[in-house]
Write an enzyme that holds these catalytic residues in place. Structure first.
Site, PDB file in Angstrom:
ATOM      1  N   ASP A  36       0.779  15.650  13.445  1.00  0.00           N
ATOM      2  CA  ASP A  36       1.244  15.491  12.064  1.00  0.00           C
ATOM      3  C   ASP A  36       0.065  15.401  11.103  1.00  0.00           C
ATOM      4  OD1 ASP A  36       3.932  13.456  10.662  1.00  0.00           O
ATOM      5  OD2 ASP A  36       3.141  15.444  10.234  1.00  0.00           O
TER       6      ASP A  36
ATOM      7  N   GLY B 157       4.969   3.708   5.024  1.00  0.00           N
ATOM      8  CA  GLY B 157       4.679   4.657   6.122  1.00  0.00           C
ATOM      9  C   GLY B 157       6.006   4.969   6.813  1.00  0.00           C
TER      10      GLY B 157
ATOM     11  N   PHE C 118       9.012   4.327   9.014  1.00  0.00           N
ATOM     12  CA  PHE C 118       9.684   3.132   9.565  1.00  0.00           C
ATOM     13  C   PHE C 118       9.218   1.810   8.974  1.00  0.00           C
ATOM     14  CE2 PHE C 118      11.767   5.585  12.582  1.00  0.00           C
ATOM     15  CZ  PHE C 118      10.870   6.474  13.136  1.00  0.00           C
ATOM     16  N   GLY C 119       8.378   1.821   7.945  1.00  0.00           N
ATOM     17  CA  GLY C 119       8.011   0.477   7.499  1.00  0.00           C
ATOM     18  C   GLY C 119       7.109   0.505   6.281  1.00  0.00           C
ATOM     19  N   ARG C 120       6.871  -0.701   5.776  1.00  0.00           N
ATOM     20  CA  ARG C 120       6.002  -0.832   4.605  1.00  0.00           C
ATOM     21  C   ARG C 120       4.638  -1.328   5.047  1.00  0.00           C
ATOM     22  NH1 ARG C 120       8.522  -1.393  -0.260  1.00  0.00           N
ATOM     23  NH2 ARG C 120      10.811  -1.262  -0.273  1.00  0.00           N
ATOM     24  N   VAL C 121       3.623  -1.004   4.239  1.00  0.00           N
ATOM     25  CA  VAL C 121       2.263  -1.397   4.576  1.00  0.00           C
ATOM     26  C   VAL C 121       1.691  -2.231   3.435  1.00  0.00           C
ATOM     27  CG1 VAL C 121       0.018  -0.546   5.320  1.00  0.00           C
ATOM     28  CG2 VAL C 121       2.045   0.845   5.705  1.00  0.00           C
TER      29      VAL C 121
ATOM     30  N   LYS D  92       1.071  -3.272   8.744  1.00  0.00           N
ATOM     31  CA  LYS D  92       2.272  -2.432   8.685  1.00  0.00           C
ATOM     32  C   LYS D  92       3.431  -3.200   9.290  1.00  0.00           C
ATOM     33  CE  LYS D  92       4.187   2.096   9.420  1.00  0.00           C
ATOM     34  NZ  LYS D  92       3.872   3.498   9.704  1.00  0.00           N
TER      35      LYS D  92
ATOM     36  N   LEU E 176       0.827  -1.213   0.000  1.00  0.00           N
ATOM     37  CA  LEU E 176       0.000   0.000   0.000  1.00  0.00           C
ATOM     38  C   LEU E 176       0.854   1.253   0.000  1.00  0.00           C
ATOM     39  CD1 LEU E 176      -2.874  -0.873   2.456  1.00  0.00           C
ATOM     40  CD2 LEU E 176      -3.045  -0.296   0.044  1.00  0.00           C
ATOM     41  N   GLY E 177       2.117   1.089   0.362  1.00  0.00           N
ATOM     42  CA  GLY E 177       2.952   2.285   0.414  1.00  0.00           C
ATOM     43  C   GLY E 177       3.925   2.169   1.574  1.00  0.00           C
TER      44      GLY E 177
HETATM   45  C1  LIG Z   1      -3.759   3.919  13.229  1.00  0.00           C
HETATM   46  O1  LIG Z   1      -2.792   3.975  12.211  1.00  0.00           O
HETATM   47  C2  LIG Z   1      -1.481   3.908  12.585  1.00  0.00           C
HETATM   48  C3  LIG Z   1      -1.020   3.836  13.918  1.00  0.00           C
HETATM   49  C4  LIG Z   1       0.356   3.787  14.186  1.00  0.00           C
HETATM   50  C5  LIG Z   1       1.249   3.807  13.123  1.00  0.00           C
HETATM   51  C6  LIG Z   1       2.721   3.758  13.350  1.00  0.00           C
HETATM   52  O2  LIG Z   1       3.451   3.510  12.416  1.00  0.00           O
HETATM   53  N1  LIG Z   1       3.169   4.032  14.605  1.00  0.00           N
HETATM   54  C7  LIG Z   1       4.508   4.025  14.966  1.00  0.00           C
HETATM   55  C8  LIG Z   1       5.513   3.405  14.213  1.00  0.00           C
HETATM   56  C9  LIG Z   1       6.825   3.433  14.656  1.00  0.00           C
HETATM   57  C10 LIG Z   1       7.165   4.089  15.849  1.00  0.00           C
HETATM   58  C11 LIG Z   1       6.162   4.709  16.587  1.00  0.00           C
HETATM   59  C12 LIG Z   1       4.854   4.677  16.148  1.00  0.00           C
HETATM   60  C13 LIG Z   1       0.809   3.861  11.805  1.00  0.00           C
HETATM   61  C14 LIG Z   1      -0.572   3.912  11.541  1.00  0.00           C
HETATM   62  N2  LIG Z   1      -1.130   3.999  10.260  1.00  0.00           N
HETATM   63  C15 LIG Z   1      -0.416   3.929   9.091  1.00  0.00           C
HETATM   64  O3  LIG Z   1       0.765   3.773   9.024  1.00  0.00           O
HETATM   65  C16 LIG Z   1      -1.200   4.052   7.813  1.00  0.00           C
HETATM   66  C17 LIG Z   1      -0.706   2.988   6.851  1.00  0.00           C
HETATM   67  S1  LIG Z   1      -1.126   3.339   5.188  1.00  0.00           S
HETATM   68  C18 LIG Z   1      -2.731   2.741   5.012  1.00  0.00           C
HETATM   69  N3  LIG Z   1      -3.393   2.221   6.045  1.00  0.00           N
HETATM   70  C19 LIG Z   1      -4.670   1.777   5.834  1.00  0.00           C
HETATM   71  N4  LIG Z   1      -5.281   1.836   4.662  1.00  0.00           N
HETATM   72  C20 LIG Z   1      -4.641   2.351   3.605  1.00  0.00           C
HETATM   73  N5  LIG Z   1      -5.282   2.420   2.380  1.00  0.00           N
HETATM   74  C21 LIG Z   1      -3.321   2.826   3.760  1.00  0.00           C
HETATM   75 BR1  LIG Z   1      -2.391   3.583   2.307  1.00  0.00          BR
END
Ligand SMILES: COc1ccc(C(=O)Nc2ccccc2)cc1NC(=O)CCSc1ncnc(N)c1Br
Length: 273
Positions: free
Chosen positions: A137, A23, A25-28, A43, A20-21
């Site tokens: 953010d 994000g 620190f990581g891929r989703v 993720k 999906l892309g």
């Molecule tokens: C509640 O959403 C999150 C909650 C937390 C974190 C996160 O990385 N926390 C974190 C990572 C490292 C260190 C500290 C915090 C990330 C997300 N969300 C995301 O990364 C969004 C991913 S992209 C996507 N997701 C759904 N449907 C789509 N169509 C797409 Br495109």
């Protein structure tokens, strides 16, 4: 359905689909839970990345905050698990993807779409603030759309439990409030400023203080050098709301409650988000 958030999940429970892309620190990836056939976004974050950025404690705090958040305009974190080298976040899948791609495709949004998204964001932020969570953010890249076109705030990569004054610089330049540009202490009301930026960007397709160089953007933010182009032609009510949010003195910005009651929102927003 039953609460699965603390069930001990593992990678074998999921069929991994398309990426999906990327994000923070990581891929989703799209993924499907084998038994229920439920589609999620998975993720994958590498632990060495977490260690390198020394945010292991932040990730744990983040997961605790996230799993407690329940709001129609906040992307759900259903649960998480880890193996030797990776942490996996089981996220709600937003079927209509990233809002900014729609914004780029359309150029700018209608006043009805813009007002509906601003109302959804305002309600989600009011919910976060009441739980003493500050997102920090909010930008188009972190806004997703579900299958009904409803806005979901995601990527809380930097959300923190409310330290009432915050000092770290974060987010892209265009969305920084003056007090953040001046690296002064800032509080919840930076999110009100950001709502003004987003409202402008939804309606005109570009953020209000965009400039050739970062320095010029800083200068325009500090001066609140706000002007409204003649096209697309935008209602006075919309300009009024933007002008009441993009105020240098953070204590004078329109409150979240007042945004919900603003004539432009009442006239244009779909209350069902
Ligand atoms: C509640 O959403 C999150 C909650 C937390 C974190 C996160 O990385 N926390 C974190 C990572 C490292 C260190 C500290 C915090 C990330 C997300 N969300 C995301 O990364 C969004 C991913 S992209 C996507 N997701 C759904 N449907 C789509 N169509 C797409 Br495109």
């Amino acid at each position: 359905h039953q609460d699965n958030s603390n069930r001990n999940w593992s990678l074998q429970d999921f069929e991994i689909g398309k990426p999906l892309g990327r994000g923070k620190f990581g891929r989703v990836y799209v993924a499907r839970e084998r038994k229920s056939k439920y589609v999620v976004a998975l993720k994958i974050i590498f632990k060495e990345q977490i260690k390198k950025h020394k945010i292991d404690h932040q990730l744990v705090r983040e997961m605790e905050i996230q799993t407690s958040l329940r709001h129609p305009n906040i992307l759900r974190l259903f649960g998480w698990f880890h193996d030797a080298e990776r942490v996996f976040l089981i996220l709600e899948y937003a079927h209509n993807g990233e809002l900014y791609k729609e914004l780029r495709k359309r150029g700018h949004l209608s006043e009805k779409h813009a007002a509906t998204y601003i109302l959804s964001l305002t309600k989600a932020l009011a919910y976060c603030h009441e739980k003493h969570v500050i997102h920090r953010d909010i930008k188009p890249e972190n806004l997703l759309l579900d299958h009904e076109g409803r806005l979901k705030i995601a990527d809380f990569g930097w959300s923190v439990q409310s330290s009432n004054k915050r000092h770290t610089m974060c987010g892209t330049l265009d969305y920084l409030a003056p007090e953040m540009v001046e690296n002064k202490a800032h509080d919840y009301t930076v999110d009100n400023w950001t709502l003004g930026i987003l409202c402008y960007e939804f309606l005109y397709g570009v953020p209000p203080f965009e400039a050739e160089s970062q320095l010029d953007t800083f200068r325009r933010i500090l001066k609140v050098d706000l002007s409204f182009p003649s096209t697309p032609s935008i209602s006075l009510d919309a300009k009024n709301l933007i002008s009441r949010l993009l105020v240098k003195d953070s204590s004078r910005r329109l409150s979240l409650q007042k945004i919900v009651e603003h004539p432009w929102i009442l006239k244009n927003a779909n209350p069902m988000g």
